[in-house]
Design a protein around this motif. Structure first.
Motif, PDB file in Angstrom:
ATOM      1  N   ALA A 297       0.831  -1.205   0.000  1.00 36.86           N
ATOM      2  CA  ALA A 297       0.000   0.000   0.000  1.00 36.86           C
ATOM      3  C   ALA A 297       0.866   1.255   0.000  1.00 36.86           C
ATOM      4  CB  ALA A 297      -0.929  -0.007   1.208  1.00 36.86           C
ATOM      5  N   HIS A 301       1.062   4.125  -2.733  1.00 36.15           N
ATOM      6  CA  HIS A 301       0.718   5.470  -2.293  1.00 36.15           C
ATOM      7  C   HIS A 301       1.797   6.464  -2.694  1.00 36.15           C
ATOM      8  CE1 HIS A 301       0.212   8.740   0.759  1.00 36.15           C
ATOM      9  NE2 HIS A 301      -1.037   8.608   0.359  1.00 36.15           N
ATOM     10  N   ASP A 355      -3.232  -5.858  -9.504  1.00 35.59           N
ATOM     11  CA  ASP A 355      -4.346  -6.123  -8.588  1.00 35.59           C
ATOM     12  C   ASP A 355      -4.648  -7.614  -8.478  1.00 35.59           C
ATOM     13  OD1 ASP A 355      -4.631  -3.429  -8.093  1.00 35.59           O
ATOM     14  OD2 ASP A 355      -6.255  -3.143  -9.553  1.00 35.59           O
ATOM     15  N   ASP A 364      -5.192  -7.218   1.680  1.00 34.42           N
ATOM     16  CA  ASP A 364      -6.196  -6.151   1.642  1.00 34.42           C
ATOM     17  C   ASP A 364      -5.476  -4.826   1.884  1.00 34.42           C
ATOM     18  OD1 ASP A 364      -8.346  -4.483   1.753  1.00 34.42           O
ATOM     19  OD2 ASP A 364      -9.232  -5.357   3.567  1.00 34.42           O
ATOM     20  N   ALA A 366      -6.676  -1.734   1.343  1.00 36.20           N
ATOM     21  CA  ALA A 366      -7.529  -0.574   1.606  1.00 36.20           C
ATOM     22  C   ALA A 366      -7.323   0.048   2.986  1.00 36.20           C
ATOM     23  CB  ALA A 366      -9.003  -0.950   1.404  1.00 36.20           C
ATOM     24  N   PRO A 367      -7.315  -0.719   4.079  1.00 34.43           N
ATOM     25  CA  PRO A 367      -7.157  -0.067   5.388  1.00 34.43           C
ATOM     26  C   PRO A 367      -5.792   0.595   5.573  1.00 34.43           C
ATOM     27  CG  PRO A 367      -7.149  -2.468   5.614  1.00 34.43           C
ATOM     28  CD  PRO A 367      -7.562  -2.171   4.221  1.00 34.43           C
ATOM     29  N   THR A 369      -3.948   1.902   3.043  1.00 34.65           N
ATOM     30  CA  THR A 369      -3.991   3.109   2.222  1.00 34.65           C
ATOM     31  C   THR A 369      -4.754   4.210   2.947  1.00 34.65           C
ATOM     32  OG1 THR A 369      -3.920   1.772   0.203  1.00 34.65           O
ATOM     33  CG2 THR A 369      -4.699   4.047   0.000  1.00 34.65           C
ATOM     34  N   ALA A 370      -5.855   3.851   3.585  1.00 39.85           N
ATOM     35  CA  ALA A 370      -6.632   4.835   4.337  1.00 39.85           C
ATOM     36  C   ALA A 370      -5.816   5.434   5.480  1.00 39.85           C
ATOM     37  CB  ALA A 370      -7.905   4.189   4.871  1.00 39.85           C
ATOM     38  N   GLU A 373      -3.371   7.988   3.889  1.00 39.42           N
ATOM     39  CA  GLU A 373      -4.060   9.194   3.429  1.00 39.42           C
ATOM     40  C   GLU A 373      -4.510  10.052   4.606  1.00 39.42           C
ATOM     41  OE1 GLU A 373      -7.121   7.559   0.999  1.00 39.42           O
ATOM     42  OE2 GLU A 373      -5.826   7.372  -0.788  1.00 39.42           O
TER      43      GLU A 373
END
Length: 385
Positions: A297, A301, A355, A364, A366-367, A369-370, A373
């Motif tokens: 991630a 990013h 991907d 996973d 997503a968490p 990357t969040a 950010e």
């Protein structure tokens, strides 16, 4: 092993004739001249490429923290391992292990073998990389592009013994990066990576970094940086980030020098299933374990916010960097943090930037990357539970 091999008589195997290195057998004038020229060629490469770029990652000025990326991907062979390969070649040449008739062998399926193939071609001798049969076609193509030959084994743990056997059979020299990395580099200076960082920061607002953050594959880079900072009496602390399955973090945390996991790292270039001889725990101030999903991630990013492509090990570095920046902010510390772009992301289009590969690995992103950010937007570090 090298001293034992040095006493073996002249042998002719694999089409290579290697003279004995018994102390009573002095190298010929021709060999000495060849070694001198080989060293000149390798050092000339260092003169062209050792001072790689130091990029600034923009952060809010009120944070009082500067983050720098030393871009090792701009070396001729595209990675941090270019430095290691250069040091291993100079070490072998100066020790009399490498002559004009030596076949070089290494246990590596990654960037080290790519860089070693480059230097072998530069000085005109054969190079063989021993690697798992499952090595990616991209890495094989890079090694072969520089004239190296790939020799395959079915199991990754078999690489070491097979490389040693092959070197003996060919009357050659096993470079053995995992043993020689920490001793081949001149950690006192001589334009090593640590000295280069310190020199490049001289005109910056915070010229002595609070932290330098690196991963460990052989352990050579962390050993060089940690030793140099102590030798120069600098307050800079060294943090080593470690991916899933690696033996380095648990060994550092427990003091168990024989720690093994038996698990290969998904983050190429760093992490090992066993403690390697070149890994020096005593020069490390902090180790940070990093989930593989966080590494991937963070690499993605970096590309999203800067346009720079980097490999997974750079993502591992950055996950550790942001934790330390958050720590500095919470403690009211102003200063700089330095880490490395270890290699370019073009080598990983089939993996970290694919991907389908990420999904097949069960990662996973997503968490994580969040988390990144949110941190860069608010300064709040709240990693996934």
């Amino acid at each position: 092993m090298d001293r034992e091999r040095a006493r073996r008589p002249r042998t002719r195997v694999c089409g290579i004739s290697e003279p004995s290195h018994h102390p009573a057998h002095h190298p010929s004038t021709r060999t000495r001249d060849w070694v001198h020229e080989a060293i000149r060629l390798v050092e000339a490469d260092a003169n062209r490429s050792a001072d790689t770029h130091l990029h600034v990652l923009p952060l809010p000025p009120e944070w009082g923290v500067e983050v720098y990326l030393k871009d090792e991907s701009v070396h001729p062979t595209g990675s941090l391992k270019h430095r290691l390969a250069r040091s291993l070649f100079l070490y072998g040449l100066a020790n009399g292990w490498i002559t004009e008739k030596t076949t070089l062998v290494e246990a590596s399926s990654g960037s080290t073998a790519v860089s070693e193939a480059y230097f072998a071609r530069l000085i005109g001798i054969p190079f063989v990389a021993v690697m798992p049969r499952a090595t990616s076609p991209e890495k094989i193509a890079l090694i072969e592009r520089y004239g190296g030959r790939c020799h395959f084994v079915d199991r990754a743990p078999d690489m070491y013994a097979e490389a040693e056997r092959l070197a003996h059979e060919c009357g050659g020299h096993y470079l053995d990066q995992f043993t020689h990395a920490e001793r081949a580099t001149d950690w006192r200076g001589n334009n090593n990576i640590a000295e280069s960082i310190v020199d490049q920061l001289a005109l910056e607002q915070h010229p002595v970094p609070e932290w330098i953050v690196v991963g460990a594959g052989t352990g050579g880079t962390s050993a060089t940086i940690g030793r140099y900072m102590r030798y120069r009496r600098l307050r800079t602390r060294l943090a080593v980030v470690d991916p899933e399955g690696s033996a380095f973090f648990p060994a550092w945390a427990t003091g168990a020098t024989d720690y093994t996991t038996g698990v290969a790292s998904r983050i190429e270039g760093i992490g090992r299933p066993r403690m390697e001889p070149s890994f020096m725990p005593g020069v490390i101030d902090l180790m940070i374990p990093v989930p593989d999903a966080a590494s991937v991630a963070a690499a993605r990013h970096l590309h999203a916010v800067t346009g720079r492509w980097a490999g997974g090990s750079t993502g591992t570095n950055l996950w550790g960097v942001w934790q330390l920046v958050a720590r500095m902010r919470s403690e009211g510390v102003r200063g700089s943090v330095v880490t490395l772009i270890c290699d370019g992301g073009e080598r990983y289009r089939h993996s970290y930037y694919d991907d389908g590969w990420v999904a097949a690995q069960g990662l996973d992103l997503a968490p994580y990357t969040a988390t990144l950010e949110r941190f860069l937007a608010t300064g709040e570090w709240a990693p996934p539970a």
